[in-house]
Design a protein around this motif. Structure first.
Motif, short mmCIF file in Angstrom:
data_model
loop_
_atom_site.label_atom_id
_atom_site.label_comp_id
_atom_site.label_asym_id
_atom_site.label_seq_id
_atom_site.Cartn_x
_atom_site.Cartn_y
_atom_site.Cartn_z
N ILE A 38 0.85 -1.19 0.00
CA ILE A 38 0.00 0.00 0.00
C ILE A 38 0.89 1.25 0.00
CG2 ILE A 38 -1.84 -1.23 1.20
CD1 ILE A 38 -1.01 0.12 3.78
N PRO A 39 0.34 2.43 -0.23
CA PRO A 39 1.16 3.65 -0.18
C PRO A 39 1.91 3.76 1.15
CG PRO A 39 -0.97 4.15 -1.15
CD PRO A 39 -1.04 2.72 -0.66
N ALA A 40 3.13 4.28 1.09
CA ALA A 40 4.00 4.31 2.26
C ALA A 40 3.35 5.05 3.44
CB ALA A 40 5.34 4.95 1.90
N ALA A 41 2.66 6.14 3.16
CA ALA A 41 2.04 6.90 4.25
C ALA A 41 1.00 6.06 4.99
CB ALA A 41 1.39 8.17 3.70
N GLU A 42 0.26 5.25 4.26
CA GLU A 42 -0.73 4.37 4.90
C GLU A 42 -0.04 3.27 5.70
OE1 GLU A 42 -3.66 2.91 2.15
OE2 GLU A 42 -3.75 4.81 1.08
N ALA A 43 1.04 2.73 5.16
CA ALA A 43 1.78 1.69 5.87
C ALA A 43 2.35 2.24 7.18
CB ALA A 43 2.90 1.15 4.99
N ILE A 44 2.86 3.46 7.15
CA ILE A 44 3.39 4.10 8.36
C ILE A 44 2.28 4.26 9.40
CG2 ILE A 44 4.29 6.27 9.28
CD1 ILE A 44 5.89 6.53 6.65
N ALA A 45 1.11 4.73 8.96
CA ALA A 45 0.00 4.97 9.88
C ALA A 45 -0.45 3.67 10.55
CB ALA A 45 -1.16 5.63 9.15
N LEU A 46 -0.59 2.62 9.76
CA LEU A 46 -1.02 1.33 10.31
C LEU A 46 0.02 0.77 11.27
CD1 LEU A 46 -2.55 -0.45 7.17
CD2 LEU A 46 -3.79 0.45 9.14
N SER A 47 1.29 0.85 10.88
CA SER A 47 2.36 0.29 11.71
C SER A 47 2.53 1.08 13.00
CB SER A 47 3.67 0.28 10.91
OG SER A 47 3.53 -0.46 9.71
N SER A 48 2.40 2.39 12.92
CA SER A 48 2.52 3.23 14.11
C SER A 48 1.37 2.96 15.08
CB SER A 48 2.54 4.71 13.72
OG SER A 48 3.69 4.99 12.92
N GLU A 49 0.18 2.75 14.56
CA GLU A 49 -0.96 2.41 15.41
C GLU A 49 -0.72 1.09 16.12
OE1 GLU A 49 -5.82 1.83 14.95
OE2 GLU A 49 -4.50 1.28 13.29
N ALA A 50 -0.19 0.10 15.39
CA ALA A 50 0.10 -1.19 15.99
C ALA A 50 1.17 -1.07 17.08
CB ALA A 50 0.55 -2.19 14.92
N ALA A 51 2.21 -0.28 16.81
CA ALA A 51 3.28 -0.09 17.79
C ALA A 51 2.75 0.58 19.05
CB ALA A 51 4.41 0.74 17.18
N ALA A 52 1.88 1.56 18.89
CA ALA A 52 1.30 2.25 20.05
C ALA A 52 0.47 1.28 20.89
CB ALA A 52 0.45 3.43 19.59
N GLU A 74 -1.17 -5.79 -18.10
CA GLU A 74 -1.20 -4.76 -19.15
C GLU A 74 -2.64 -4.44 -19.56
OE1 GLU A 74 1.30 -6.34 -22.18
OE2 GLU A 74 3.16 -5.58 -21.26
N LYS A 75 -3.51 -5.41 -19.47
CA LYS A 75 -4.91 -5.19 -19.85
C LYS A 75 -5.74 -4.60 -18.71
CE LYS A 75 -5.22 -8.72 -23.46
NZ LYS A 75 -5.93 -9.94 -23.94
N LEU A 76 -5.48 -5.07 -17.48
CA LEU A 76 -6.33 -4.69 -16.35
C LEU A 76 -5.67 -3.70 -15.40
CD1 LEU A 76 -7.78 -8.22 -15.44
CD2 LEU A 76 -8.79 -6.48 -16.92
N GLY A 77 -4.33 -3.57 -15.47
CA GLY A 77 -3.60 -2.76 -14.50
C GLY A 77 -3.00 -3.66 -13.44
N ARG A 78 -1.75 -3.36 -13.00
CA ARG A 78 -1.06 -4.24 -12.06
C ARG A 78 -1.83 -4.41 -10.77
NH1 ARG A 78 5.22 -3.55 -10.41
NH2 ARG A 78 5.42 -4.52 -12.46
N GLN A 79 -2.15 -3.32 -10.10
CA GLN A 79 -2.81 -3.41 -8.80
C GLN A 79 -4.25 -3.89 -8.95
OE1 GLN A 79 -0.98 -2.64 -5.92
NE2 GLN A 79 -2.66 -3.69 -4.86
N ALA A 80 -4.92 -3.42 -9.99
CA ALA A 80 -6.33 -3.77 -10.18
C ALA A 80 -6.51 -5.27 -10.40
CB ALA A 80 -6.92 -3.00 -11.36
N ALA A 81 -5.60 -5.88 -11.16
CA ALA A 81 -5.71 -7.32 -11.43
C ALA A 81 -5.58 -8.12 -10.14
CB ALA A 81 -4.64 -7.74 -12.43
#
Length: 422
Positions: free
Chosen positions: A55-69, A328-335
């Motif tokens: 996932i985007p880095a900012a979201e990963a930081i938020a989730l990980s920081s919440e878990a650490a807290a 290539e047809k559907l998009g990397r993340q979307a597929a």
């Protein structure tokens, strides 16, 4: 609670929980940061499984920081940030950004980066990660659909993701033992380093690294780095010396295999299962996009082909060229998201029809399946293959789940997993 871990995907969390359990720590794995109070009085370690690898880095930081807290609020003495033994990430993250955030949140002067897992042929020499006898960049990981790894130099990969200085603790020092490793830690702090990539090619190296890291607030690495951590707590008188063998009371019900990974090993496991006569249903993502294949389609097929004696297999695994064409047809993340959602919905409907034993291949797929099933916590059971145990859900309807990272397990994994439940 002695050890609190934050894992960036579900199967990696299970792998780590197994390592800690085998080391004699009473371990619980939770799916996401718990929102309601938990009774942790009889728990030595908690592994928080996130879905934060891609996932985007900012979201990963938020989730990980919440878990650490949450872990800190529950009295955790030492923290572990767990990622894949093949250092799965991209130039923009998420290992470095999450590591940086945890360093600051936990006020740690120095941490290590050691994804080595020799039992599964992941070793580090002179800062370069090997998969078997191949450099990471020459292994099948170079074609991973979401995190293609095309550089085996971990200092370079991590250095591109972090704002801090990264150093190397080389083989010669690691091989010299605990005292030499500790001395290098002190030197690294004096030089202003915040990360040390640590060489390791044997389990004994990992045990020595773990012992030398007893006073670290934060450790980062693969599940192998946890080999030496339980003994630290035992030396401190915080764990008993007797290690109980993990057991599991599996619920009765129908079995099924859901394989969303496209790794080389999962493809081989699918092939062996088919050769052994297991009925299989292949998911074509293009047909899914056109709504020619739905969860209802798959559930009806599985119900018709599964029995208590033999599972049915549903898989979306394909070779790299085919995966690339689909992306290539559907998009990397979307597929990927589309197939994961489909398998999650399939698992939910199968559970409603009496299926209670699930083997799931792929970290992202496992996350989708567990979320769809509403599983919030897991008890760790017996090991099937290195890094892959059976687990049971701790609330709601009893379910047995074997959650396998795509690259893990022997070629006959889909065949022998059920024998462990017998």
């Amino acid at each position: 609670m002695l050890l609190g871990a934050i894992a960036d995907d579900l199967t990696g969390a299970t792998d780590l929980a197994l390592t800690l359990s085998r080391g004699g720590m009473r371990t619980v794995q939770v799916v996401g940061t718990p929102k309601s109070p938990m009774d942790l009085a009889s728990v030595d370690a908690v592994v928080v499984a996130l879905k934060s690898r891609t996932i985007p880095a900012a979201e990963a930081i938020a989730l990980s920081s919440e878990a650490a807290a949450w872990l800190k609020a529950n009295g955790t003495r030492q923290f572990l940030f767990k990622y894949c033994s093949t250092f799965d990430s991209t130039a923009s993250g998420n290992i470095g950004p999450v590591g940086d955030a945890l360093l600051e949140q936990l006020e740690a002067k120095l941490t290590i980066a050691c994804p080595a897992f020799p039992t599964n042929k992941r070793t580090i020499y002179q800062g370069h990660l090997f998969v078997g006898d191949q450099l990471l960049s020459d292994s099948p990981m170079k074609d991973h659909p979401l995190t293609p790894m095309r550089d085996a130099n971990l200092m370079r990969v991590l250095g591109a993701q972090t704002r801090h200085k990264v150093g190397l603790l080389p083989f010669a020092i690691v091989n010299a033992g605990v005292a030499a490793i500790r001395a290098s830690y002190e030197q690294a702090i004096a030089e202003g380093l915040r990360y040390l990539v640590v060489d390791a090619i044997t389990d004994q190296h990992l045990r020595d690294i773990g012992e030398a890291s007893a006073d670290f607030t934060l450790i980062t690495g693969g599940s192998g780095i946890a080999l030496g951590l339980p003994e630290n707590f035992r030396r401190a008188g915080l764990l008993p010396h007797d290690v109980a063998t993990a057991t599991l009371q599996a619920p009765a019900g129908l079995p099924v295999i859901l394989a969303g990974s496209c790794s080389a090993m999962t493809r081989e496991q699918v092939a062996q299962a088919q050769e052994a006569g297991i009925a299989s249903f292949r998911i074509d993502p293009l047909a899914v996009a056109e709504k020619k294949i739905t969860a209802a389609t798959i559930v009806d097929w599985v119900t018709a082909h599964a029995s208590t004696a033999k599972p049915a297999l549903v898989y979306s695994s394909a070779d790299p060229a085919e995966v690339l064409a689909i992306q290539e047809k559907l998009g990397r993340q979307a597929a990927g998201d589309m197939v994961e959602h489909l398998l999650g919905e399939t698992a939910k409907e199968l559970a409603a029809r009496g299926f209670s034993r699930f083997v799931v291949a792929g970290g992202e797929t496992s996350g989708a399946v567990v979320a769809a099933l509403g599983v919030e916590a897991l008890r760790i059971g017996p090991e099937i293959d290195p890094g892959v145990p059976w687990t049971t859900s701790l609330q709601g309807r009893p379910l047995a789940l074997a959650l396998k990272s795509g690259n893990f397990g022997a070629p006959d994994f889909f065949l022998k997993a059920w024998k462990v439940l017998a």
